[in-house]
Motif scaffolding. Structure first.
Motif, short mmCIF file in Angstrom:
data_model
loop_
_atom_site.label_atom_id
_atom_site.label_comp_id
_atom_site.label_asym_id
_atom_site.label_seq_id
_atom_site.Cartn_x
_atom_site.Cartn_y
_atom_site.Cartn_z
N LEU A 72 8.07 5.20 13.09
CA LEU A 72 8.50 4.25 12.06
C LEU A 72 7.83 4.62 10.73
N LEU A 73 8.62 5.13 9.80
CA LEU A 73 8.13 5.53 8.48
C LEU A 73 8.53 4.48 7.45
N VAL A 74 7.58 4.08 6.61
CA VAL A 74 7.86 3.09 5.58
C VAL A 74 7.50 3.66 4.21
N ARG A 75 8.26 3.21 3.20
CA ARG A 75 8.03 3.64 1.82
C ARG A 75 7.00 2.71 1.19
N LEU A 76 5.91 3.27 0.69
CA LEU A 76 4.79 2.47 0.21
C LEU A 76 4.73 2.42 -1.31
N TYR A 77 3.98 3.34 -1.90
CA TYR A 77 3.68 3.30 -3.34
C TYR A 77 3.98 4.65 -3.96
N GLY A 78 5.21 5.14 -3.78
CA GLY A 78 5.56 6.46 -4.26
C GLY A 78 5.54 7.49 -3.15
N TYR A 79 5.21 7.09 -1.95
CA TYR A 79 5.21 8.00 -0.82
C TYR A 79 5.47 7.20 0.45
N SER A 80 5.76 7.91 1.55
CA SER A 80 6.03 7.28 2.84
C SER A 80 4.93 7.63 3.82
N ALA A 81 4.76 6.78 4.82
CA ALA A 81 3.74 7.02 5.85
C ALA A 81 4.16 6.30 7.13
N ARG A 82 3.60 6.75 8.25
CA ARG A 82 3.83 6.06 9.51
C ARG A 82 3.17 4.69 9.44
N PHE A 83 3.94 3.66 9.74
CA PHE A 83 3.44 2.29 9.62
C PHE A 83 2.20 2.08 10.48
N VAL A 84 2.18 2.65 11.69
CA VAL A 84 1.08 2.38 12.60
C VAL A 84 -0.21 3.06 12.17
N THR A 85 -0.16 4.01 11.22
CA THR A 85 -1.38 4.65 10.74
C THR A 85 -2.02 3.89 9.58
N LEU A 86 -1.32 2.91 9.01
CA LEU A 86 -1.84 2.18 7.86
C LEU A 86 -3.01 1.29 8.27
N ASP A 87 -3.95 1.10 7.34
CA ASP A 87 -5.04 0.18 7.65
C ASP A 87 -4.52 -1.26 7.58
N GLU A 88 -5.36 -2.19 7.99
CA GLU A 88 -4.92 -3.58 8.13
C GLU A 88 -4.41 -4.16 6.81
N LYS A 89 -5.09 -3.84 5.72
CA LYS A 89 -4.69 -4.41 4.44
C LYS A 89 -3.36 -3.82 3.97
N MET A 90 -3.14 -2.52 4.18
CA MET A 90 -1.88 -1.90 3.78
C MET A 90 -0.73 -2.45 4.63
N GLN A 91 -0.96 -2.67 5.91
CA GLN A 91 0.07 -3.27 6.74
C GLN A 91 0.38 -4.69 6.27
N ALA A 92 -0.66 -5.44 5.94
CA ALA A 92 -0.45 -6.82 5.48
C ALA A 92 0.33 -6.84 4.18
N GLU A 93 -0.01 -5.94 3.26
CA GLU A 93 0.73 -5.88 1.98
C GLU A 93 2.19 -5.57 2.24
N PHE A 94 2.46 -4.58 3.09
CA PHE A 94 3.84 -4.21 3.33
C PHE A 94 4.61 -5.35 3.99
N MET A 95 4.01 -6.03 4.94
CA MET A 95 4.71 -7.10 5.64
C MET A 95 4.89 -8.34 4.77
N SER A 96 4.12 -8.45 3.69
CA SER A 96 4.29 -9.61 2.80
C SER A 96 5.42 -9.42 1.81
N ARG A 97 6.04 -8.23 1.79
CA ARG A 97 7.15 -7.99 0.87
C ARG A 97 8.39 -8.77 1.31
N VAL A 98 9.17 -9.19 0.34
CA VAL A 98 10.42 -9.89 0.63
C VAL A 98 11.41 -8.91 1.25
N ILE A 99 12.08 -9.35 2.31
CA ILE A 99 13.12 -8.54 2.95
C ILE A 99 14.46 -9.21 2.68
N PHE A 100 15.36 -8.48 2.05
CA PHE A 100 16.66 -9.06 1.66
C PHE A 100 17.72 -8.77 2.72
#
Length: 617
Positions: free
Chosen positions: A589-617
């Motif tokens: 599972l690759l997600v687009r972050l801040y100008g680049y993409s990364a495997r979601f499961v490799t993100l630290d807790e804060k980066m995962q929390a930030e990504f999951m707090s984004r609005v999903i349309f």
């Protein structure tokens, strides 16, 4: 050479430069060595000739090494022969085959960093640069689609093979931000569309090899063929959020308005994450001075203390301000004051750059340097801009909107009462904080957009004024990096209801705390902004629900987006939740972050929390 590659070059450096690939591939370095002559020369022209001749010798050493090695079998011997033949010709001579063009791209990408001490993040526009060579090879029966695809796969594998992108992101190089970028699509200098068979083959290789890098930037417009978008969108439907979209209809006019020739503007690329560079004509330093608009809002309310002492500047406070226009003018004055001080510091520091790190090889093929006989670090290129990326737009606009709504329109509190709540980090002021949720916010089409438009026009006007006064070329942008996390703790509470530590907003993206948002509303809000005044780029990051999504609907979203660049995620919240619980089941599972993409499961807790707090349309 390892049997896994047909190419003699290995990635060593990365940064946000883009080598003038078009000039070198089309003309060969010999052309530029002759252009600088052997007569009367200054230090720059002597350095250019030495660097060009050094590159010729480096390529010859690759050829000699390949010729001396004995292959283990017919395939390896054939590969070594191809390496030797290519290195004997390119990049000294212009590329004449598709293979030579591919090899020259990687070699130029690497050798420039080795010689000049600068890195190349951009691998180029291979479908544009190599399309004619590929078609000529096909016509002469030197290559077929399958052989070309094999070469492209080997070309692309260089970016990921040296990285361990499955480790926790804090253990990866630069926290997972490796940097190599590749641009597909768009148009040529005459405006003709570039999308071709190579465009699809590069996208296919990226998908089938399951690559994270290179970053793929697809240049699109209202006229982009649906087949090209469909190929790009296959990734999104499979949990691979790796492709971003650059909007020719926004960025080319913005570049022309900034004083660049139309034919040059059509050759733009995105260096690194997003900053726009006119390939072959400039290097835009657009990722080294992110400017936090939300922090200025903070310092217009809270005590400046150590910040003012460290910066040697001052911030006017909102205390006692009696009308909204005076509040707006005070905040804008703080923004302008600090911007000008930043510009002046950059100009002062830039005067020593030619002595610190001249780049004669990078400058050799760069338009303008041949005529001016000056290094790009001395301003010798045709264009010499410095990007000014603005961060936290929605926080600033929403904060001003909340002040106007609460204190002057609805009169739910006085300005001193609101400021007291903000200075207390909203502690003990729950009711007032809840009231901020009813104020108009950027993206909801309730009137906040006019504030954003006005503040951006005023900032742009001040940038232009500074440029005229100092004969400089600062150019605005609207984008920001992972500072939406890193700066959150530094940026204290703001009148939009945000508490210290709450994540900041990214580029043009509205606040994640705004209510009643819809993509159509956000697009209309962004369309009101003066994005033609932001040649460094204007980036919108959004997430769409994958369940029920179709490639056709994704294509419509991409072509309707009014921003200079669209960073897109197509995800399911349930999958993200499960990925946190069972990471071993979601490694792809690759997600687009801040100008680049990364495997979601490799993100630290804060980066995962930030990504999951984004609005999903």
């Amino acid at each position: 050479p390892p049997r896994s590659t047909l190419f003699p070059y290995t990635t060593l450096f990365r940064s946000h430069h883009c080598f003038p690939f078009t000039a070198a591939i089309r003309n060969g370095l010999e052309f530029y060595c002759n252009a600088y002559g052997t007569g009367e020369q200054n230090a720059f022209t002597r350095a250019v000739r030495r660097s060009l001749l050094a590159v010729k010798q480096i390529a010859e050493k690759f050829a000699e090494a390949a010729e001396q090695l004995r292959g283990a079998d017919d395939l390896e011997r054939r590969n070594l022969a191809m390496i030797a033949a290519a290195a004997r010709r390119v990049p000294w001579k212009k590329a004449e085959t598709f293979y030579e063009g591919l090899a020259a791209l990687w070699f130029l990408h690497e050798v420039c960093g080795s010689l000049d001490g600068v890195g190349m993040s951009v691998i180029g526009r291979p479908d544009f640069l190599l399309g004619d060579l590929y078609r000529a090879d096909q016509k002469a029966k030197r290559i077929d689609r399958e052989t070309a695809y094999d070469l492209i796969c080997r070309f692309m594998a260089h970016t990921d093979c040296k990285l361990d992108l499955e480790r926790p992101i804090q253990e990866q190089f630069n926290r997972g931000e490796q940097g190599d970028t590749l641009i597909l699509g768009g148009c040529d200098e005459q405006g003709n569309p570039v999308c071709n068979e190579l465009s699809s083959l590069f996208l296919k290789a990226h998908r089938e090899l399951k690559l994270t890098y290179p970053k793929i930037h697809c240049r699109i417009s209202r006229d982009t063929p649906q087949e090209f978008l469909a190929e790009a969108n296959r990734d999104f439907m499979n949990g691979r959020n790796t492709v971003s979209f650059l909007n020719d209809d926004v960025l080319i006019p913005a570049l022309v308005k900034a004083g660049k020739r139309l034919e040059d503007a059509r050759s733009y690329v995105a260096g690194g994450c997003w900053e726009v560079i006119v390939e072959g004509c400039e290097h835009s330093q657009g990722a080294n001075c992110y400017f936090n608009l939300a922090r200025v809002m903070d310092l217009s309310i809270h005590d400046g203390g150590e910040v003012e002492k460290r910066l040697g500047t001052r911030f006017d406070r909102l205390n006692g301000t009696e009308d909204f226009e005076a509040i707006r003018a005070l905040v804008l004055g703080n923004i302008v004051r600090v911007l000008r001080e930043m510009f002046e510091a950059i100009l002062r520091g830039g005067t020593v750059w030619p002595e610190v790190n001249p780049a004669p090889f990078f400058s050799a093929c760069l338009a303008g340097c041949t005529e001016s006989r000056r290094d790009y670090s001395e301003g010798g290129a045709r264009y010499n801009p410095h990007g000014v990326p603005l961060a936290g737009l929605a926080v600033l606009a929403d904060s001003l909107s909340a002040i106007r709504f609460l204190c002057f329109e609805k009169k739910l509190c006085t300005l001193p009462e609101l400021l007291a709540a903000v200075r207390a980090d909203w502690n003990g002021h729950d009711a007032l904080r809840a009231a901020t949720a009813t104020a108009p916010r950027f993206g909801d089409e309730n009137g906040c957009e006019e504030l954003a438009v006005g503040i951006l026009r005023d900032i742009v006007g001040e940038v232009h004024r500074f440029n005229r006064e100092h004969r400089s070329t600062f150019q605005p942008g609207l984008y920001n990096y992972r500072d939406i996390i890193d700066w959150a703790e530094l940026t204290r509470a703001t009148p939009d209801g945000r508490k210290r530590g709450d994540f900041l907003t990214q580029g043009l993206t509205p606040s994640r705390y705004a209510k009643g948002l819809a993509l159509t509303k956000i697009f209309r809000a962004c369309a009101q902004l003066p994005l033609d005044e932001f040649p460094a780029n204007s980036v919108l990051t959004i997430s769409c629900q994958r369940s029920g999504m179709t490639p056709e609907l994704l294509a419509a979203v991409e072509q309707c987006c009014p921003a200079g660049m669209l960073q897109l995620n197509c995800i399911d919240r349930e999958e993200l939740v499960d990925a946190r619980l069972h990471p071993e089941q979601h490694g792809d599972l690759l997600v687009r972050l801040y100008g680049y993409s990364a495997r979601f499961v490799t993100l630290d807790e804060k980066m995962q929390a930030e990504f999951m707090s984004r609005v999903i349309f």
